[in-house]
Design an enzyme around this catalytic site. Structure first.
Site, PDB file in Angstrom:
ATOM      1  NE  ARG A 295     -45.184  -7.816 -20.902  1.00  0.00           N
ATOM      2  CZ  ARG A 295     -44.368  -7.805 -19.860  1.00  0.00           C
ATOM      3  NH1 ARG A 295     -44.846  -7.929 -18.633  1.00  0.00           N
ATOM      4  NH2 ARG A 295     -43.071  -7.665 -20.037  1.00  0.00           N
ATOM      5  CE1 TYR A 439     -44.903 -11.189 -30.447  1.00  0.00           C
ATOM      6  CE2 TYR A 439     -43.415 -10.393 -32.122  1.00  0.00           C
ATOM      7  CZ  TYR A 439     -44.665 -10.809 -31.747  1.00  0.00           C
ATOM      8  OH  TYR A 439     -45.658 -10.839 -32.678  1.00  0.00           O
ATOM      9  CD  GLU A 440     -44.634  -6.092 -26.303  1.00  0.00           C
ATOM     10  OE1 GLU A 440     -44.614  -5.731 -25.115  1.00  0.00           O
ATOM     11  OE2 GLU A 440     -44.457  -5.295 -27.243  1.00  0.00           O
ATOM     12  N   GLY A 441     -41.602  -9.768 -23.599  1.00  0.00           N
ATOM     13  CA  GLY A 441     -41.320 -10.489 -22.355  1.00  0.00           C
ATOM     14  C   GLY A 441     -41.605 -11.968 -22.547  1.00  0.00           C
ATOM     15  CD  GLN A 446     -45.474 -11.708 -20.054  1.00  0.00           C
ATOM     16  OE1 GLN A 446     -46.330 -11.148 -19.378  1.00  0.00           O
ATOM     17  NE2 GLN A 446     -44.607 -11.054 -20.800  1.00  0.00           N
TER      18      GLN A 446
END
Lengths: 596, 596
Positions: A295, A439-441, A446
């Site tokens: 992240r 992306y990546e959450g 977050q």
């Protein structure tokens, strides 16, 4: 025409002057890492990024990837650039020396990543995914798998992926349907369909190693029944060379807004042979151990694009002649003044600069603490560093992604109509930057991670790893008249953050929807204060150096001016965010679902 | 898949309930314009937009325009859609009945424009440019030119363009180099190169009528030496039919971030025959007479895309199942809850909705006053309406463009990864929306127009046309407990705007760079207060209707909830903007040019 120059001077400032590069060498295992060595690594990375990766950025976007009979063709030049990347040892940068890695700390790796992303974000996704896969294998796979796969992943001969998303689940991985059936030989048969797999198929490496989330037959429902499997595209033979084709094929690639040279694949697994990585049903935990680093990397993508777009905008603002300075012609010898004379152009440039340099310094701080968390001997220091890293991970990911997008939009705006057309490459930065918010959450996830998990964790212990340094700093410099305005601005914003934190702690514990309603504004507020803190520290560091700076005086003066700009022009947003947070969930939850 | 539905209920609310549709019919020449007639026009426009234009939006983007041997091919379906558009009389909507127009007021025309932009922005640029050209010809050309060109432009047989920009000048039109040489027959020979000409060449109409900024041989330098010329692609023969090809050719089209189905052309004029429109050297004045309407139209583009993206996001948020509501499962019968249950998703949806409905109401107000300025009998009312329109033009253009872009980005964010790929059409809205911040004068230029021209004009007289209604409203409703929170929020933001205005009036008069430094934040603050005012008015109007609303109760309740959301969540940004404005120009002007 894009023309990227690695921001080496500022990277050195962050590594050596702000966060103390020499201190990095004090960490166990890093004794050799002198400032001179660091600079040499950065210089070499800069050369690669400027001369090999950046020239392929616009052409890669224009050409995109193509799927032909199950094979993905990357754009012209990518294969050669990837070989140069591997030959330079860049795939091995942060990897464990046990597997051929160089074992360099996050502080260096993230600085290099910033340059890669600024030069060619789409290219960077290929080695980026491999690095994530390496980490997961290195931490969770059994030794036989490690020995078989890691050396080739580390030297870049093979590449890796993360296969999480399916059509019906992205954020909510508890809905994963891909199945894994155990075989007598200890392997598994994997079947299912994955989407949005970055670098899922391409022509850069001889083999692709997929890490796949799937369910065992006896898996409990939901997120607690997900296991992680290693599934190679080609099954290695006894010599470790790519052998029989495994049952995984690329069934489609996505047509995306940006990062068009990065292959985003749909993969079908049909009785593919795979091996368990980590414990059964503990796949999510295995994925999450590397999440902080991943992240932070996505945040760094936003930073890289903010820098690239800033450079493009400054170049244009210096050469584009249009109108006259409001206070009278500055260049009467020319048909018009360069637009850099206009306050509104400077507002945009300084906003971009304040974002890029602020994010760079903050990334440097988080990376440094990540290194401490992994390497420091003192367990208390390690814990505090781990707390800080965990706390800042969602902030950095979401904030930097947002600011990278905002900055690249400002870059287009400086160019006016010339920014909207493809020729100058400015609009590509916008399209590329947009993905980092997703992306990546997603950034919303977050924010929920921050307020729902990190804030309450151990009754606020994580929070103290950030709040204490800030209040100590404000306390330590109270009453220094030269920095009074800076510290006042930081103090006001920090008070808003403390107030908002108390508000959420009070309401959010009783009603998780209250925390959810506050989450995005809270993350933004947190991020603005974190940038404010790092800007104040940079301004003080620059002011201390200035008297003896010699030819570097312009650098330190610009740092101080940009700090002032940030404090005066951007940080005041904190007050409005605090007010929004205080208003609570009522307005957004009152709306009937049908009324939307 | 994009699926646009015209927001008819809300348009009716704005036209009939908020700004009083019946009152429109009181204006001279509009006696027949009953609410029923208005509704019928809106219904027909909705049908065209939903059934003819919207289905071509995504395909037009994917296909784009092509230049083949000097001819631009628009995407499949555009020519047929354009014929349907003309056959329905939509090119004639706002035009003068003298030339075959329907003479409908701006209030109706802008409502129809919103639908066109929401359905297919790129398509809308073709008739949009014609309409602008019509207005310029109708106001400034001599009768012979009017009679020859206007009927065919009004019925859509021919189309029009505005040829302003050249490679070396966009914002600063004083740098125009195109030359016009008078001929013995009263015509002119035009030579020069233009870029960024929307609809400059295409296959929709039999002729294209260019309005071209150029310099006469005796022109004074700079902006005061620009004249306007009418240059047809084909010279009409004696029957008024397209005859000989004129010396204007399309030498290239731009590859753009968005509005890819709109042909953005490079045009070369080589001894092209043209005729003067308006007085020599008064070309800029001729262009600017239609600027209010054009800039409001660009604002309406942002509004249209905010609405379209909102609709797409709501549809997805209702159907996408992911995770569980924070307060416990809402749909235990399903594998997960629809994401519309999450506060953060609602925050995004309500932000989009607050923007779209707020901008629609504000556009309705400005359009109504534009109608009053043109048609009212009372000269004082006309003057006040003209003041208000002039004041609000830069605000609406820049604010709506910004918010349209922000809203379409939120639309992508609601979709997550599915928003980033082409399939759902959400990322197209972002790419399309981006242009509105740039063309018809960048948003930075709008901000300078507001602080540099509109604010000081006649010692603040224009400003009073907005400030007085707001303070009267706050005064009139003071002490109504049911609206106290709403009015408090509006009052605080209005006080910030008043403070910022005084600040700029004080500093900016002495130092134009101070006004320039404050401009963008001031425009944003102004716009947020204007939206706050219109939201307060909508909330009060809805509250008054609610007790007898019957089946419409849900509509009015949602209106009140969205107003509350705006006041609590968005309007508080006003305070931070005021602080930024107060900080002045120092930080941004202190930076040395070389230090950027």
């Amino acid at each position: 025409m894009q023309c990227y120059k690695a921001p080496l001077r500022d990277l050195r400032f962050v590594l050596h002057e702000l966060h103390g590069g020499a201190g990095l060498a004090d960490l166990p295992g890093l004794a050799d890492l002198t400032p001179a060595l660091i600079d040499s690594i950065l210089d070499q990375a800069a050369t690669l990024c400027e001369q090999v990766l950046a020239p392929l950025n616009a052409s890669g976007d224009a050409e995109g990837c193509r799927l032909e009979n199950g094979v993905v063709r990357t754009p012209a030049g990518f294969a050669a650039a990837y070989r140069a990347f591997c030959d330079g040892g860049w795939t091995a940068l942060g990897a464990d020396p046990r597997w051929g890695g160089q074992g360099l700390p996050h502080s260096i790796a993230k600085a290099v990543e910033e340059m890669i992303c600024g030069a060619n974000l789409a290219f960077g996704t290929y080695p980026g995914l491999s690095s994530g896969a390496c980490q997961a294998i290195a931490r969770h796979a059994e030794p036989g798998l490690q020995a078989r796969y890691l050396p080739k992943l580390v030297d870049g001969t093979w590449s890796g992926t993360m296969c999480l998303t399916e059509a019906q689940c992205g954020t909510d991985l508890g809905l994963v349907r891909t199945r894994a059936v155990p075989q007598p030989d200890g392997s598994y048969r994997i079947s299912g369909n994955k989407i949005f797999i970055s670098a899922g198929e391409h022509d850069l490496t001889a083999n692709i190693i997929h890490l796949v989330l799937a369910r065992l037959p006896d898996a409990p429902p939901g997120i607690k029944g997900i296991s992680l499997f290693l599934v190679p595209k080609f099954l290695p033979d006894d010599d470790g060379q790519p052998g029989a084709r495994n049952g995984v094929i690329c069934t489609g690639i996505e047509h995306k807004m940006g990062i068009r040279a990065s292959a985003t694949c749909q993969l079908a697994f049909e009785n593919a042979t795979g091996w368990l990585v980590g414990a059964p049903h503990k796949g999510m935990a295995a994925m999450f151990t590397m999440m902080n680093s991943e992240r932070l990397s996505v945040g760094v993508q936003g930073l890289g694009l903010a820098e690239a777009s800033y450079q493009g905008a400054v170049a244009y603002a210096r050469e584009r002649l249009q109108g006259r300075a409001l206070a009278g012609a500055r260049r009467p010898d020319l048909p018009a003044d360069p637009i850099i004379v206009h306050p509104d152009i400077r507002r945009m440039l300084l906003t971009m600069r304040a974002y890029a340099e602020g994010c760079r310094a903050l990334a440097g701080w988080v990376a440094r603490r990540m290194d401490e968390a992994e390497r420091a001997e003192d367990p208390e220091l390690r814990q505090d560093a781990a707390d800080f890293t965990a706390l800042m991970t969602p902030v950095v990911k979401a904030l930097f992604a947002d600011l990278g997008f905002e900055a690249s939009n400002l870059g287009v705006q400086v160019y006016g109509g010339h920014g909207y057309i493809r020729d100058h490459g400015m609009e590509q930065y916008v399209r590329d930057a947009r993905i980092a918010m997703i992306y990546e959450g997603t950034n919303g996830i977050q924010a929920l991670d921050l307020v729902g998990r990190k804030l309450p964790q151990d009754t606020g212990r994580l929070l103290r790893s950030f709040f204490h340094p800030v209040s100590d700093f404000i306390e330590a410099h109270r009453g220094e008249p030269v920095h009074a305005a800076l510290l006042d601005a930081l103090g006001r914003a920090f008070a808003a953050l403390q107030g908002a934190t108390a508000e959420i702690a009070g309401k959010g514990m009783a009603d998780p929807e209250e925390a959810g309603a506050a989450a995005s504004e809270y993350l933004r507020l947190f991020g603005l204060v974190a940038l404010g803190f790092i800007w104040a520290r940079m301004a003080l560091a620059a002011a201390a150096k200035l008297p003896q700076a010699g030819p570097d005086a312009a650098f330190y003066t610009a740092k101080i001016t940009t700090a002032r700009f940030y404090m005066e022009r951007i940080l005041p947003q904190a007050g409005g965010l605090y007010l929004a947070i205080k208003s609570g969930k009522a307005a957004m939850m009152a709306m009937e679902e049908e009324a939307f």
